[in-house]
Design a protein around this motif. Structure first.
Motif, mmCIF file in Angstrom:
data_model
loop_
_atom_site.group_PDB
_atom_site.id
_atom_site.type_symbol
_atom_site.label_atom_id
_atom_site.label_comp_id
_atom_site.label_asym_id
_atom_site.label_seq_id
_atom_site.Cartn_x
_atom_site.Cartn_y
_atom_site.Cartn_z
ATOM 1 N N PRO A 154 0.825 -1.214 0.000
ATOM 2 C CA PRO A 154 0.000 0.000 0.000
ATOM 3 C C PRO A 154 0.858 1.263 0.000
ATOM 4 O O PRO A 154 1.943 1.295 0.586
ATOM 5 C CB PRO A 154 -0.827 -0.122 1.275
ATOM 6 C CG PRO A 154 -0.109 -1.100 2.127
ATOM 7 C CD PRO A 154 0.675 -1.983 1.218
ATOM 8 N N LYS A 155 0.379 2.299 -0.688
ATOM 9 C CA LYS A 155 1.105 3.575 -0.727
ATOM 10 C C LYS A 155 0.966 4.305 0.605
ATOM 11 O O LYS A 155 1.881 4.957 1.060
ATOM 12 C CB LYS A 155 0.568 4.454 -1.858
ATOM 13 C CG LYS A 155 0.886 3.910 -3.219
ATOM 14 C CD LYS A 155 0.326 4.801 -4.307
ATOM 15 C CE LYS A 155 0.593 4.186 -5.660
ATOM 16 N NZ LYS A 155 -0.004 4.954 -6.739
ATOM 17 N N ASP A 156 -0.209 4.190 1.216
ATOM 18 C CA ASP A 156 -0.463 4.824 2.509
ATOM 19 C C ASP A 156 -0.111 3.807 3.593
ATOM 20 O O ASP A 156 -0.936 3.009 4.012
ATOM 21 C CB ASP A 156 -1.934 5.241 2.600
ATOM 22 C CG ASP A 156 -2.232 6.015 3.879
ATOM 23 O OD1 ASP A 156 -1.279 6.358 4.599
ATOM 24 O OD2 ASP A 156 -3.419 6.267 4.136
ATOM 25 N N LYS A 157 1.148 3.819 4.053
ATOM 26 C CA LYS A 157 1.651 2.810 4.993
ATOM 27 C C LYS A 157 1.025 2.942 6.381
ATOM 28 O O LYS A 157 0.999 1.999 7.139
ATOM 29 C CB LYS A 157 3.172 2.921 5.125
ATOM 30 C CG LYS A 157 3.887 2.820 3.812
ATOM 31 C CD LYS A 157 4.419 1.469 3.613
ATOM 32 C CE LYS A 157 5.228 1.461 2.328
ATOM 33 N NZ LYS A 157 5.200 0.271 1.625
ATOM 34 N N GLY A 158 0.496 4.081 6.714
ATOM 35 C CA GLY A 158 -0.030 4.280 8.056
ATOM 36 C C GLY A 158 -1.432 3.757 8.249
ATOM 37 O O GLY A 158 -1.893 3.561 9.359
ATOM 38 N N ASN A 159 -2.169 3.485 7.189
ATOM 39 C CA ASN A 159 -3.569 3.099 7.299
ATOM 40 C C ASN A 159 -3.764 1.676 6.774
ATOM 41 O O ASN A 159 -4.217 1.466 5.669
ATOM 42 C CB ASN A 159 -4.437 4.092 6.509
ATOM 43 C CG ASN A 159 -5.924 3.830 6.703
ATOM 44 O OD1 ASN A 159 -6.309 3.023 7.533
ATOM 45 N ND2 ASN A 159 -6.738 4.514 5.925
ATOM 46 N N PHE A 160 -3.415 0.678 7.581
ATOM 47 C CA PHE A 160 -3.575 -0.709 7.164
ATOM 48 C C PHE A 160 -5.006 -1.201 7.358
ATOM 49 O O PHE A 160 -5.414 -2.167 6.757
ATOM 50 C CB PHE A 160 -2.613 -1.630 7.937
ATOM 51 C CG PHE A 160 -1.188 -1.429 7.527
ATOM 52 C CD1 PHE A 160 -0.770 -1.761 6.251
ATOM 53 C CD2 PHE A 160 -0.267 -0.901 8.410
ATOM 54 C CE1 PHE A 160 0.541 -1.588 5.866
ATOM 55 C CE2 PHE A 160 1.045 -0.723 8.033
ATOM 56 C CZ PHE A 160 1.450 -1.061 6.756
ATOM 57 N N SER A 161 -5.767 -0.553 8.189
ATOM 58 C CA SER A 161 -7.139 -1.003 8.413
ATOM 59 C C SER A 161 -7.999 -0.756 7.183
ATOM 60 O O SER A 161 -8.987 -1.442 6.970
ATOM 61 C CB SER A 161 -7.741 -0.292 9.629
ATOM 62 O OG SER A 161 -7.781 1.111 9.388
ATOM 63 N N GLY A 162 -7.631 0.207 6.365
ATOM 64 C CA GLY A 162 -8.409 0.516 5.167
ATOM 65 C C GLY A 162 -8.329 -0.585 4.133
ATOM 66 O O GLY A 162 -9.249 -0.775 3.348
ATOM 67 N N ALA A 163 -7.226 -1.352 4.095
ATOM 68 C CA ALA A 163 -7.080 -2.415 3.103
ATOM 69 C C ALA A 163 -8.063 -3.536 3.377
ATOM 70 O O ALA A 163 -8.693 -4.056 2.466
ATOM 71 C CB ALA A 163 -5.648 -2.959 3.117
ATOM 72 N N THR A 168 -9.590 3.241 0.769
ATOM 73 C CA THR A 168 -9.071 3.857 -0.451
ATOM 74 C C THR A 168 -7.983 2.985 -1.064
ATOM 75 O O THR A 168 -7.347 2.180 -0.388
ATOM 76 C CB THR A 168 -8.482 5.250 -0.130
ATOM 77 O OG1 THR A 168 -7.349 5.067 0.714
ATOM 78 C CG2 THR A 168 -9.509 6.138 0.541
ATOM 79 N N ARG A 169 -7.767 3.172 -2.351
ATOM 80 C CA ARG A 169 -6.791 2.340 -3.044
ATOM 81 C C ARG A 169 -5.361 2.620 -2.585
ATOM 82 O O ARG A 169 -4.495 1.762 -2.725
ATOM 83 C CB ARG A 169 -6.909 2.550 -4.552
ATOM 84 C CG ARG A 169 -8.165 1.901 -5.073
ATOM 85 C CD ARG A 169 -8.136 1.762 -6.550
ATOM 86 N NE ARG A 169 -9.311 1.015 -6.969
ATOM 87 C CZ ARG A 169 -9.720 0.933 -8.197
ATOM 88 N NH1 ARG A 169 -9.068 1.560 -9.143
ATOM 89 N NH2 ARG A 169 -10.779 0.233 -8.496
ATOM 90 N N ASN A 170 -5.114 3.804 -2.037
ATOM 91 C CA ASN A 170 -3.776 4.100 -1.512
ATOM 92 C C ASN A 170 -3.468 3.260 -0.273
ATOM 93 O O ASN A 170 -2.314 3.062 0.067
ATOM 94 C CB ASN A 170 -3.630 5.586 -1.179
ATOM 95 C CG ASN A 170 -3.496 6.430 -2.424
ATOM 96 O OD1 ASN A 170 -3.115 5.927 -3.469
ATOM 97 N ND2 ASN A 170 -3.811 7.706 -2.310
ATOM 98 N N ALA A 171 -4.495 2.779 0.400
ATOM 99 C CA ALA A 171 -4.296 1.978 1.606
ATOM 100 C C ALA A 171 -4.345 0.479 1.299
ATOM 101 O O ALA A 171 -4.329 -0.329 2.215
ATOM 102 C CB ALA A 171 -5.366 2.325 2.638
ATOM 103 N N GLN A 172 -4.416 0.098 0.027
ATOM 104 C CA GLN A 172 -4.527 -1.304 -0.355
ATOM 105 C C GLN A 172 -3.304 -1.748 -1.156
ATOM 106 O O GLN A 172 -2.640 -0.945 -1.800
ATOM 107 C CB GLN A 172 -5.783 -1.520 -1.198
ATOM 108 C CG GLN A 172 -7.071 -1.263 -0.458
ATOM 109 C CD GLN A 172 -8.270 -1.419 -1.370
ATOM 110 O OE1 GLN A 172 -8.181 -1.254 -2.573
ATOM 111 N NE2 GLN A 172 -9.409 -1.729 -0.765
ATOM 112 N N CYS A 173 -3.062 -3.032 -1.133
ATOM 113 C CA CYS A 173 -2.023 -3.615 -1.994
ATOM 114 C C CYS A 173 -2.548 -3.648 -3.423
ATOM 115 O O CYS A 173 -3.744 -3.751 -3.659
ATOM 116 C CB CYS A 173 -1.689 -5.035 -1.543
ATOM 117 S SG CYS A 173 -0.931 -5.149 0.083
#
Length: 188
Positions: A154-163, A168-173
């Motif tokens: 994920p691009k947004d490394k701080g928000n793993f709960s979003g994946a 958002t797609r920034n919080a996903q692999c």
């Protein structure tokens, strides 16, 4: 009698005796050794030909069967492949809770090294979901074969709960899957 012959006469018999000794050695030992070496060489060549699997019809048939099975895994209906791939990939992604984007690979010039057809999919979700999607699509018949994959964190490394929650797609692999297939005109 040998004692009465002079030294010079004995020297005349020496080459004849040496020739007779060599002939005797040849008959008794050397000819049999050379025959044994020739026989060993012939048997070694026969053994190598018998063990050469390229001339073995059983091996050739088994190899042909394996190659046909591999080729069959790549063969798809050309006019239905795009829709079939999209439906089966969407079903696999939905079953695992991942989202999917579908992209048709279009190039300006025809790639002469490319055999068959190519399609690309992008999936978004958690790592576990994406690995399950890969496993499901790899075992799915009729969609060609997976030729490449790329998995990014994920691009947004701080928000793993979003994946896990479908954030958002920034919080996903991100998973990119490239498929290859060969059009088979005989499939109905």
């Amino acid at each position: 009698m040998w004692n009465r012959i002079s030294y010079q006469q004995k020297n005349r018999f020496l080459p004849l005796m040496a020739l007779a000794g060599i002939l005797l050695c040849w008959v008794l030992a050397f000819s049999k050794t050379f025959d044994a070496l020739r026989l060993n060489q012939d048997l070694t060549e026969q053994e190598s030909l018998r063990n050469d699997i390229s001339f073995n019809p059983v091996y050739t048939q088994r190899k042909l069967t394996a190659l046909e099975r591999i080729l069959k895994a790549y063969q798809v209906k050309e006019e239905l492949w795009s829709n079939t791939l999209w439906m089966k990939a969407s079903a696999a992604a939905a079953k695992q809770g991942a989202t999917i984007d579908y992209t048709v690979l279009k190039t300006q010039e025809r790639d002469t090294t490319l055999a068959g057809m190519a399609q690309s999919l992008h999936c978004y979700g958690s790592f576990t979901q994406l690995v399950k999607v890969i496993d499901t699509l790899e075992r799915t018949p009729g969609i060609g074969k997976l030729s490449a994959l790329q998995l990014k964190g994920p691009k947004d490394k701080g928000n793993f709960s979003g994946a896990a929650a479908g954030g958002t797609r920034n919080a996903q692999c991100v998973l990119r899957l490239d498929f290859r297939a060969i059009a088979n005109k005989e499939i109905k």
